[in-house]
Design an enzyme around this catalytic site. Structure first.
Site, PDB file in Angstrom:
ATOM      1  N   LYS A  20     -58.841  34.604  80.623  1.00  0.00           N
ATOM      2  CA  LYS A  20     -57.421  34.461  80.975  1.00  0.00           C
ATOM      3  C   LYS A  20     -56.692  33.669  79.900  1.00  0.00           C
ATOM      4  O   LYS A  20     -55.585  34.008  79.494  1.00  0.00           O
ATOM      5  CB  LYS A  20     -57.280  33.788  82.351  1.00  0.00           C
ATOM      6  CG  LYS A  20     -57.656  34.735  83.480  1.00  0.00           C
ATOM      7  CD  LYS A  20     -57.796  34.047  84.836  1.00  0.00           C
ATOM      8  CE  LYS A  20     -58.340  35.037  85.859  1.00  0.00           C
ATOM      9  NZ  LYS A  20     -58.595  34.459  87.176  1.00  0.00           N
ATOM     10  N   GLN A  32     -58.471  28.832  89.817  1.00  0.00           N
ATOM     11  CA  GLN A  32     -59.597  29.774  89.788  1.00  0.00           C
ATOM     12  C   GLN A  32     -60.443  29.616  91.057  1.00  0.00           C
ATOM     13  O   GLN A  32     -60.860  28.514  91.396  1.00  0.00           O
ATOM     14  CB  GLN A  32     -60.449  29.529  88.526  1.00  0.00           C
ATOM     15  CG  GLN A  32     -61.576  30.508  88.338  1.00  0.00           C
ATOM     16  CD  GLN A  32     -61.102  31.954  88.162  1.00  0.00           C
ATOM     17  OE1 GLN A  32     -60.150  32.214  87.428  1.00  0.00           O
ATOM     18  NE2 GLN A  32     -61.742  32.881  88.855  1.00  0.00           N
ATOM     19  N   ASP A  90     -50.957  34.499  91.081  1.00  0.00           N
ATOM     20  CA  ASP A  90     -52.054  35.280  91.661  1.00  0.00           C
ATOM     21  C   ASP A  90     -51.580  36.094  92.868  1.00  0.00           C
ATOM     22  O   ASP A  90     -52.271  37.002  93.326  1.00  0.00           O
ATOM     23  CB  ASP A  90     -53.197  34.345  92.117  1.00  0.00           C
ATOM     24  CG  ASP A  90     -54.344  34.318  91.119  1.00  0.00           C
ATOM     25  OD1 ASP A  90     -54.492  35.296  90.353  1.00  0.00           O
ATOM     26  OD2 ASP A  90     -55.095  33.313  91.109  1.00  0.00           O
TER      27      ASP A  90
END
Ligand code: NAP
Length: 281
Positions: free
Chosen positions: A53, A97, A120
């Protein structure tokens, strides 16, 4: 039957290039798009995802801020950091995460993220927006699946779409997006009766089962488009998906490979959400 390989690497490359151009335009106007990446502990799979990422951010000219917290970090400590990032006007997106260590309630953490920075798309407000057709952040893997289909000229409207899996991060949002594109959508799960028969109705079959090579040729209609979301690594370190590619591909009109299908799209759509986060009011 000859089949098309849907090339997620190529499509994700196009999307990242579009993001790079937009990020550059924002920079010229004085805005540096910034993603805060928070990782707790050192889960090896998470290490790889986080590294990828951050690398994608570099490629796209998006600034990434890294917060690496120890495994024993408490929930309060993490919530405090999220509070600070929410308040920081120079931060556009916040990514925590997952999975988090057991002492931390993932739901609480997701709900603490400012909905306008939730790149997200996991916050219930954004999940609700997707459900009602309002503007909001869409989870990256499902958004990537739709982009793969569209950019490979696969028509969704009017098609029988079967999604196997109903998780909040993949199955459910994928089903809602296919519905928004006017597909006729069926969602299957572990209690579905006659799964093979239902799957064989699909013009577009999305496999998000989480079981290696689960979908064999007898789940697939001749000429179907098959999207394989699964990622598994065997004992020799080789990657495979939820679909048994070798038996299924010859029946398909198009199929995504693993690796090189949905995987790279997830990160590209994260970049796209970061760009989108600048304009969220
Ligand atoms: P998950 O939370 O484990 O959900 C799996 C779903 O499959 C559940 O809804 C489950 O049904 C259903 N299922 C399990 N066994 C089944 C069976 N025998 N028959 C029918 N349905 C069954 O997994 P996920 O997070 O959605 O992820 C799915 C896969 O995608 C995993 O391999 C994951 O690694 C991969 N993934 C890839 C990406 C990417 O970037 N490419 C991103 C995220 C996930 P129930 O609800 O009834 O339990």
């Amino acid at each position: 039957m000859s089949y098309q390989i849907i090339d997620g690497k190529a499509v994700s490359g196009q999307i990242k290039e579009e993001c790079r151009i937009k990020a550059e335009e924002y920079r010229k106007k004085g805005t540096e798009i910034t993603l805060a990446v928070v990782q707790v502990g050192n889960d090896p799979a998470s290490d790889v995802y986080v590294r990828n990422k951050k690398r994608a951010c570099e490629e796209c000219g998006i600034r990434s801020l890294s917060y690496e917290l120890p495994e024993e970090t408490g929930e309060e400590q993490l919530l405090e950091l999220i509070g600070k990032l929410n308040a920081d006007k120079t931060v556009n997106g916040i990514l925590v995460q997952l999975p988090l260590p057991d002492q931390i309630d993932e739901k609480k953490v997701i709900q603490a993220i400012d909905t306008k920075k939730d790149v997200d798309g996991f916050h219930p407000v954004n999940a609700g927006a997707l459900c009602t057709g309002e503007k909001g952040f869409v989870p990256c893997t499902p958004a990537g699946i739709i982009q793969l289909l569209k950019r490979s000229s696969v028509e969704i409207a009017g098609k029988e779409c079967v999604v196997i899996g109903r998780s909040n991060i993949v199955g459910k949002p994928t089903a809602l997006l296919l519905l928004a594109e006017n597909g006729t959508v069926t969602v299957c799960h572990s209690k579905t009766a006659d799964l093979k028969e239902v799957a064989r109705r699909a013009d577009i079959l999305v496999a998000a089962v989480g079981k290696p090579k689960f979908i064999t040729a007898d789940y697939v209609k001749e000429g179907a488009v098959v999207i394989d979301v699964g990622i598994h690594r065997n004992e020799n370190g080789k990657l495979c998906g939820d679909v048994d590619f070798d038996s299924v591909a010859p029946k398909c009109s198009a199929i995504t490979p693993v690796p090189g299908g949905v995987g790279p799209m997830t990160i590209a759509m994260l970049m796209s959400n970061c760009i989108g986060s600048v304009d969220v009011e």
